[in-house]
Design an enzyme around this catalytic site. Sequence first.
Site, PDB file in Angstrom:
ATOM      1  CE  LYS A 164      -4.370  -1.837   1.122  1.00  0.00           C
ATOM      2  NZ  LYS A 164      -5.638  -1.497   1.650  1.00  0.00           N
TER       3      LYS A 164
ATOM      4  CE  LYS B  41      -5.264  -7.653  -1.596  1.00  0.00           C
ATOM      5  NZ  LYS B  41      -6.264  -7.709  -0.680  1.00  0.00           N
TER       6      LYS B  41
ATOM      7  CE  LYS C 191     -13.125  -4.345  -0.111  1.00  0.00           C
ATOM      8  NZ  LYS C 191     -12.263  -3.812   0.821  1.00  0.00           N
TER       9      LYS C 191
HETATM   10  P1  ATP Z   1      -8.521  -3.022  -0.334  1.00  0.00           P
HETATM   11  O1  ATP Z   1      -8.096  -2.905  -1.807  1.00  0.00           O
HETATM   12  O2  ATP Z   1      -9.187  -1.475  -0.175  1.00  0.00           O
HETATM   13  O3  ATP Z   1      -7.327  -3.144   0.534  1.00  0.00           O
HETATM   14  P2  ATP Z   1      -9.273  -5.495  -0.720  1.00  0.00           P
HETATM   15  O4  ATP Z   1     -10.075  -5.734  -1.931  1.00  0.00           O
HETATM   16  O5  ATP Z   1      -7.898  -6.121  -0.657  1.00  0.00           O
HETATM   17  O6  ATP Z   1      -9.444  -3.805  -0.200  1.00  0.00           O
HETATM   18  P3  ATP Z   1     -10.042  -6.365   2.023  1.00  0.00           P
HETATM   19  O7  ATP Z   1     -11.228  -5.468   2.664  1.00  0.00           O
HETATM   20  O8  ATP Z   1      -8.695  -6.023   2.282  1.00  0.00           O
HETATM   21  O9  ATP Z   1     -10.423  -6.125   0.534  1.00  0.00           O
HETATM   22  O10 ATP Z   1     -10.379  -7.939   2.315  1.00  0.00           O
HETATM   23  C1  ATP Z   1     -11.692  -8.292   2.811  1.00  0.00           C
HETATM   24  C2  ATP Z   1     -11.286  -9.965   2.660  1.00  0.00           C
HETATM   25  O11 ATP Z   1     -11.394 -10.219   1.304  1.00  0.00           O
HETATM   26  C3  ATP Z   1     -10.275 -10.521   3.576  1.00  0.00           C
HETATM   27  O12 ATP Z   1     -10.565 -11.444   4.144  1.00  0.00           O
HETATM   28  C4  ATP Z   1      -9.304 -10.652   2.270  1.00  0.00           C
HETATM   29  O13 ATP Z   1      -8.393 -11.665   2.650  1.00  0.00           O
HETATM   30  C5  ATP Z   1     -10.294 -11.060   1.320  1.00  0.00           C
HETATM   31  N1  ATP Z   1      -9.630 -10.735  -0.093  1.00  0.00           N
HETATM   32  C6  ATP Z   1      -9.381  -9.576  -0.534  1.00  0.00           C
HETATM   33  N2  ATP Z   1      -8.889  -9.461  -1.844  1.00  0.00           N
HETATM   34  C7  ATP Z   1      -8.904 -10.999  -2.170  1.00  0.00           C
HETATM   35  C8  ATP Z   1      -8.116 -11.705  -3.312  1.00  0.00           C
HETATM   36  N3  ATP Z   1      -7.866 -10.986  -4.218  1.00  0.00           N
HETATM   37  N4  ATP Z   1      -8.507 -12.867  -3.197  1.00  0.00           N
HETATM   38  C9  ATP Z   1      -8.977 -13.765  -2.202  1.00  0.00           C
HETATM   39  N5  ATP Z   1      -9.266 -13.045  -1.093  1.00  0.00           N
HETATM   40  C10 ATP Z   1      -9.350 -11.538  -1.146  1.00  0.00           C
END
Ligand code: ATP
Length: 345
Positions: A117, A210, A213
């Site tokens: 990040k 990955k 969001k």
């Molecule tokens: P941001 O991009 O704002 O950091 P994010 O999309 O990574 O958000 P989080 O809120 O950090 O989402 O994660 C919520 C849940 O979803 C966590 O348990 C995380 O491990 C899971 N998760 C997030 N992205 C993935 C992914 N690409 N594959 C599998 N699990 C995911």
Amino acid sequence: MAKRIFSGIQPSGIIHIGNYLGAIKQWVELQNNPPTGEDEAIFCIVDLHAITVRQNPEQLRKNTLSAAAWYIACGINPQKSDIFIQSTRPEHTELAWILSCYTQIGELARMTQYKEKTQKLQNDLGDTGFIVKAAPSAGLLTYPTLMAADILLYQTTTVPVGEDQVQHVELTRDIAKRFNNLYGQTFTIPDYSTKISGKRIMALDDPSKKMSKSAASEYNYMALSDSPEKIRQKIRKAVTDSGTQVKYEKDQPAISNLLNIHSEISGKEVAELEDEFSSKNYGEFKEALADTIISHLAPIQSKYNSLMQSPTELEKILKAGSEKVASTAQKTLSDVKTKIGLLNL
Ligand code: ATP
Ligand code: LTN
């Protein structure tokens, strides 16, 4: 001892199929088939974690309510599980501060998410298209101590998360053990549980990153709210590898990711899909994948739309959840304060 499940998602954007397959789907399974009869599940919307990077206030409010609607639409039942917003329980920030005094800067600085990040902040393109270097906040560094507080306040036994969060749960375990060693048994040591065979869902436009969001391009992720047309368009546009065969291979990360998504949604093994598509090309596989996603999401989207018609109902559920979890959080925090020598007046 009762087993307690705790997990959360940041309302930092639109919930995508990575969040669904990595986290929410296994929450629903745990809620409906608890490992023991007495399990309790708590699902939080971690808005204080979302503000570790800049959020638009109006959008953050919307995303928070919408996250609650997605939780329920995907199968979290507020009669069985507690759903609440992190910032409505002050015990989280209070315990986070205390835990940050028992965590080393070095432990926080080596977290992969912090490094990723920080790098993203430093490479972000501003509205003008020029790179705007933003310095990471202290909150981004101490993010894991707030996550540790979320988990430890409830004497959590199991934390169902995607693979990218395992490192944070491991740090939580270290902090809890350190505290218990110093002051006697205070926190339950939590275990993590991951699904999707320990794999993460990768971005559709770049299988080396990955799905996320907060990605700059909407072609990175498949949102749970994407319309059938959008789903088809995003899958058609998804990058593929130089090969032609629908096969799961280490050096073919793009098609492997799409196969993984298909397998997780359809419930078919990857080998079964490889067989089914052995004489088909990427284009045909992509059409079938889009169909699978569209029909899986249709009932979830329709439930979500009807929940979003009554925001006051959602607010009621969130308030009730916050009240329901209060006593456990207060009890743990009070115990911690007494043990470290704070006057608990
Ligand atoms: P941001 O991009 O704002 O950091 P994010 O999309 O990574 O958000 P989080 O809120 O950090 O989402 O994660 C919520 C849940 O979803 C966590 O348990 C995380 O491990 C899971 N998760 C997030 N992205 C993935 C992914 N690409 N594959 C599998 N699990 C995911
Ligand atoms: N950091 C997690 C969100 C999160 C969380 C938690 C997950 C915050 N607190 C407690 C499980 C338990 C993420 O998904 N990015």
